[in-house]
Design a protein around this motif. Structure first.
Motif, PDB file in Angstrom:
ATOM      1  N   SER A   1      -1.227   1.331  -9.686  1.00 52.58           N
ATOM      2  CA  SER A   1      -0.321   1.663  -8.579  1.00 52.58           C
ATOM      3  C   SER A   1      -0.237   0.510  -7.580  1.00 52.58           C
ATOM      4  O   SER A   1       0.836   0.213  -7.065  1.00 52.58           O
ATOM      5  CB  SER A   1      -0.793   2.930  -7.870  1.00 52.58           C
ATOM      6  OG  SER A   1      -0.756   4.022  -8.746  1.00 52.58           O
ATOM      7  N   MET A   2      -1.364  -0.145  -7.306  1.00 44.71           N
ATOM      8  CA  MET A   2      -1.346  -1.303  -6.403  1.00 44.71           C
ATOM      9  C   MET A   2      -0.579  -2.471  -7.021  1.00 44.71           C
ATOM     10  O   MET A   2       0.131  -3.194  -6.318  1.00 44.71           O
ATOM     11  CB  MET A   2      -2.771  -1.741  -6.048  1.00 44.71           C
ATOM     12  CG  MET A   2      -3.431  -0.884  -4.996  1.00 44.71           C
ATOM     13  SD  MET A   2      -2.585  -0.905  -3.403  1.00 44.71           S
ATOM     14  CE  MET A   2      -2.996  -2.515  -2.810  1.00 44.71           C
ATOM     15  N   THR A   3      -0.698  -2.651  -8.318  1.00 42.18           N
ATOM     16  CA  THR A   3       0.087  -3.689  -8.993  1.00 42.18           C
ATOM     17  C   THR A   3       1.570  -3.388  -8.877  1.00 42.18           C
ATOM     18  O   THR A   3       2.374  -4.275  -8.573  1.00 42.18           O
ATOM     19  CB  THR A   3      -0.323  -3.787 -10.476  1.00 42.18           C
ATOM     20  OG1 THR A   3      -1.720  -4.029 -10.555  1.00 42.18           O
ATOM     21  CG2 THR A   3       0.441  -4.887 -11.175  1.00 42.18           C
ATOM     22  N   PHE A   4       1.935  -2.143  -9.096  1.00 38.13           N
ATOM     23  CA  PHE A   4       3.324  -1.706  -8.937  1.00 38.13           C
ATOM     24  C   PHE A   4       3.800  -1.949  -7.507  1.00 38.13           C
ATOM     25  O   PHE A   4       4.899  -2.472  -7.284  1.00 38.13           O
ATOM     26  CB  PHE A   4       3.415  -0.217  -9.297  1.00 38.13           C
ATOM     27  CG  PHE A   4       4.753   0.408  -9.062  1.00 38.13           C
ATOM     28  CD1 PHE A   4       5.828   0.101  -9.858  1.00 38.13           C
ATOM     29  CD2 PHE A   4       4.925   1.326  -8.029  1.00 38.13           C
ATOM     30  CE1 PHE A   4       7.063   0.688  -9.649  1.00 38.13           C
ATOM     31  CE2 PHE A   4       6.141   1.912  -7.801  1.00 38.13           C
ATOM     32  CZ  PHE A   4       7.225   1.591  -8.613  1.00 38.13           C
ATOM     33  N   GLY A   5       2.965  -1.608  -6.526  1.00 36.41           N
ATOM     34  CA  GLY A   5       3.319  -1.832  -5.131  1.00 36.41           C
ATOM     35  C   GLY A   5       3.470  -3.302  -4.800  1.00 36.41           C
ATOM     36  O   GLY A   5       4.362  -3.698  -4.055  1.00 36.41           O
ATOM     37  N   ALA A   6       2.605  -4.145  -5.355  1.00 35.19           N
ATOM     38  CA  ALA A   6       2.680  -5.586  -5.091  1.00 35.19           C
ATOM     39  C   ALA A   6       3.944  -6.192  -5.687  1.00 35.19           C
ATOM     40  O   ALA A   6       4.561  -7.080  -5.087  1.00 35.19           O
ATOM     41  CB  ALA A   6       1.446  -6.287  -5.653  1.00 35.19           C
ATOM     42  N   ILE A   7       4.349  -5.704  -6.834  1.00 35.30           N
ATOM     43  CA  ILE A   7       5.569  -6.222  -7.457  1.00 35.30           C
ATOM     44  C   ILE A   7       6.793  -5.832  -6.635  1.00 35.30           C
ATOM     45  O   ILE A   7       7.680  -6.649  -6.390  1.00 35.30           O
ATOM     46  CB  ILE A   7       5.691  -5.712  -8.909  1.00 35.30           C
ATOM     47  CG1 ILE A   7       4.625  -6.367  -9.778  1.00 35.30           C
ATOM     48  CG2 ILE A   7       7.086  -5.984  -9.462  1.00 35.30           C
ATOM     49  CD1 ILE A   7       4.505  -5.760 -11.155  1.00 35.30           C
ATOM     50  N   LEU A   8       6.845  -4.587  -6.194  1.00 33.25           N
ATOM     51  CA  LEU A   8       8.019  -4.125  -5.459  1.00 33.25           C
ATOM     52  C   LEU A   8       8.027  -4.565  -3.999  1.00 33.25           C
ATOM     53  O   LEU A   8       9.089  -4.670  -3.394  1.00 33.25           O
ATOM     54  CB  LEU A   8       8.135  -2.606  -5.540  1.00 33.25           C
ATOM     55  CG  LEU A   8       8.474  -2.052  -6.907  1.00 33.25           C
ATOM     56  CD1 LEU A   8       8.637  -0.544  -6.832  1.00 33.25           C
ATOM     57  CD2 LEU A   8       9.719  -2.684  -7.475  1.00 33.25           C
TER      58      LEU A   8
ATOM     59  N   THR B   1       0.826  -1.211   0.000  1.00 31.51           N
ATOM     60  CA  THR B   1       0.000   0.000   0.000  1.00 31.51           C
ATOM     61  C   THR B   1       0.860   1.261   0.000  1.00 31.51           C
ATOM     62  O   THR B   1       0.578   2.216  -0.737  1.00 31.51           O
ATOM     63  CB  THR B   1      -0.945   0.001   1.207  1.00 31.51           C
ATOM     64  OG1 THR B   1      -1.688  -1.223   1.201  1.00 31.51           O
ATOM     65  CG2 THR B   1      -1.896   1.162   1.160  1.00 31.51           C
ATOM     66  N   LEU B   2       1.908   1.279   0.813  1.00 31.09           N
ATOM     67  CA  LEU B   2       2.775   2.470   0.848  1.00 31.09           C
ATOM     68  C   LEU B   2       3.478   2.686  -0.486  1.00 31.09           C
ATOM     69  O   LEU B   2       3.601   3.824  -0.956  1.00 31.09           O
ATOM     70  CB  LEU B   2       3.787   2.341   1.982  1.00 31.09           C
ATOM     71  CG  LEU B   2       3.206   2.451   3.397  1.00 31.09           C
ATOM     72  CD1 LEU B   2       4.284   2.152   4.437  1.00 31.09           C
ATOM     73  CD2 LEU B   2       2.614   3.829   3.622  1.00 31.09           C
ATOM     74  N   THR B   3       3.941   1.609  -1.109  1.00 28.80           N
ATOM     75  CA  THR B   3       4.578   1.747  -2.415  1.00 28.80           C
ATOM     76  C   THR B   3       3.562   2.197  -3.461  1.00 28.80           C
ATOM     77  O   THR B   3       3.882   3.004  -4.341  1.00 28.80           O
ATOM     78  CB  THR B   3       5.225   0.417  -2.834  1.00 28.80           C
ATOM     79  OG1 THR B   3       6.087  -0.031  -1.794  1.00 28.80           O
ATOM     80  CG2 THR B   3       6.023   0.565  -4.109  1.00 28.80           C
ATOM     81  N   ALA B   4       2.326   1.690  -3.363  1.00 29.63           N
ATOM     82  CA  ALA B   4       1.280   2.117  -4.290  1.00 29.63           C
ATOM     83  C   ALA B   4       0.948   3.604  -4.104  1.00 29.63           C
ATOM     84  O   ALA B   4       0.706   4.314  -5.083  1.00 29.63           O
ATOM     85  CB  ALA B   4       0.030   1.274  -4.090  1.00 29.63           C
ATOM     86  N   LEU B   5       0.955   4.071  -2.861  1.00 29.15           N
ATOM     87  CA  LEU B   5       0.707   5.491  -2.618  1.00 29.15           C
ATOM     88  C   LEU B   5       1.790   6.361  -3.246  1.00 29.15           C
ATOM     89  O   LEU B   5       1.496   7.427  -3.812  1.00 29.15           O
ATOM     90  CB  LEU B   5       0.614   5.761  -1.116  1.00 29.15           C
ATOM     91  CG  LEU B   5      -0.653   5.262  -0.422  1.00 29.15           C
ATOM     92  CD1 LEU B   5      -0.507   5.382   1.090  1.00 29.15           C
ATOM     93  CD2 LEU B   5      -1.858   6.023  -0.921  1.00 29.15           C
ATOM     94  N   VAL B   6       3.029   5.907  -3.166  1.00 28.23           N
ATOM     95  CA  VAL B   6       4.121   6.643  -3.823  1.00 28.23           C
ATOM     96  C   VAL B   6       3.915   6.641  -5.334  1.00 28.23           C
ATOM     97  O   VAL B   6       4.061   7.679  -5.995  1.00 28.23           O
ATOM     98  CB  VAL B   6       5.492   6.031  -3.438  1.00 28.23           C
ATOM     99  CG1 VAL B   6       6.598   6.598  -4.308  1.00 28.23           C
ATOM    100  CG2 VAL B   6       5.795   6.270  -1.975  1.00 28.23           C
ATOM    101  N   GLY B   7       3.562   5.486  -5.895  1.00 31.82           N
ATOM    102  CA  GLY B   7       3.320   5.411  -7.335  1.00 31.82           C
ATOM    103  C   GLY B   7       2.136   6.257  -7.779  1.00 31.82           C
ATOM    104  O   GLY B   7       2.135   6.818  -8.869  1.00 31.82           O
ATOM    105  N   PHE B   8       1.131   6.371  -6.936  1.00 34.18           N
ATOM    106  CA  PHE B   8      -0.089   7.102  -7.294  1.00 34.18           C
ATOM    107  C   PHE B   8       0.072   8.611  -7.140  1.00 34.18           C
ATOM    108  O   PHE B   8      -0.324   9.377  -8.021  1.00 34.18           O
ATOM    109  CB  PHE B   8      -1.248   6.597  -6.422  1.00 34.18           C
ATOM    110  CG  PHE B   8      -2.588   7.093  -6.848  1.00 34.18           C
ATOM    111  CD1 PHE B   8      -3.202   6.606  -7.988  1.00 34.18           C
ATOM    112  CD2 PHE B   8      -3.252   8.048  -6.095  1.00 34.18           C
ATOM    113  CE1 PHE B   8      -4.451   7.062  -8.376  1.00 34.18           C
ATOM    114  CE2 PHE B   8      -4.499   8.516  -6.477  1.00 34.18           C
ATOM    115  CZ  PHE B   8      -5.099   8.017  -7.621  1.00 34.18           C
TER     116      PHE B   8
END
Length: 172
Positions: free
Chosen positions: A139-146, A120-127
């Motif tokens: 963004s959540m997909t990006f967060g899940a990958i990282l 979630t935190l990584t998705a927030l950065v991506g979003f």
């Protein structure tokens, strides 16, 4: 004509795994003897990246480059089916059952909410931070990958540096 080209490439496909194993042995020898502070996985990543870039730019035009190019289009599911069972078995075989039972709730706390929070935190950065205009789903997909870690590699690194068994249990 295409069958002849495929037959010519098949022997070269065997060259790359042998070459990479030989490079890995030499790098491991040099690191353990002379360069103790350098991480083995980082050095191997850099060597692989340099080899891939050299092949893509056309600086390598020998049999090794044909072998590397042959592995560039390999199916990812084949990699999972070949390597993942062995890696999982090795990691599961080395689990200390007593430490697992003692640290079960800590492991569950780190495994589920910890990874979800990291995603979630990584998705927030991506979003909100990245200027790409991604949707929340992307963004959540990006967060899940990282956010997904490689526990097998981390467990091997912890074994290498002599970390305490309880830490290895929580990570792996």
């Amino acid at each position: 004509l295409l069958e002849e080209e495929e037959e010519l490439e098949a022997p070269f496909l065997v060259l790359f795994p042998w070459f990479v194993n030989a490079v890995g042995v030499v790098v491991f020898f040099l690191i353990t003897r002379f360069f103790h502070k350098l991480p083995y996985t980082g050095i191997m990543f850099i060597i692989g990246m340099v080899m891939g870039i050299a092949v893509e730019l056309g600086h390598m035009t020998d049999q090794l480059s044909e072998s590397i190019a042959g592995y560039a289009d390999i199916d990812s599911e084949l990699i999972f089916l070949v390597f993942l069972p062995g890696l999982l078995f090795n990691d599961a075989f080395q689990v200390n059952f007593h430490l697992f039972v003692v640290g079960f709730w800590q492991i569950m706390l780190l495994a589920f909410p910890g990874v979800l929070a990291g995603t979630t935190l990584t998705a927030l950065v991506g979003f909100y931070v990245f200027p790409f205009g991604w949707s929340w789903n992307l963004s959540m997909t990006f967060g899940a990958i990282l956010a997904a870690t490689d526990p097998v590699a981390v467990a091997a690194l912890l074994n290498e540096v002599g970390a305490p068994p309880r830490l290895k249990m929580h990570i792996a």
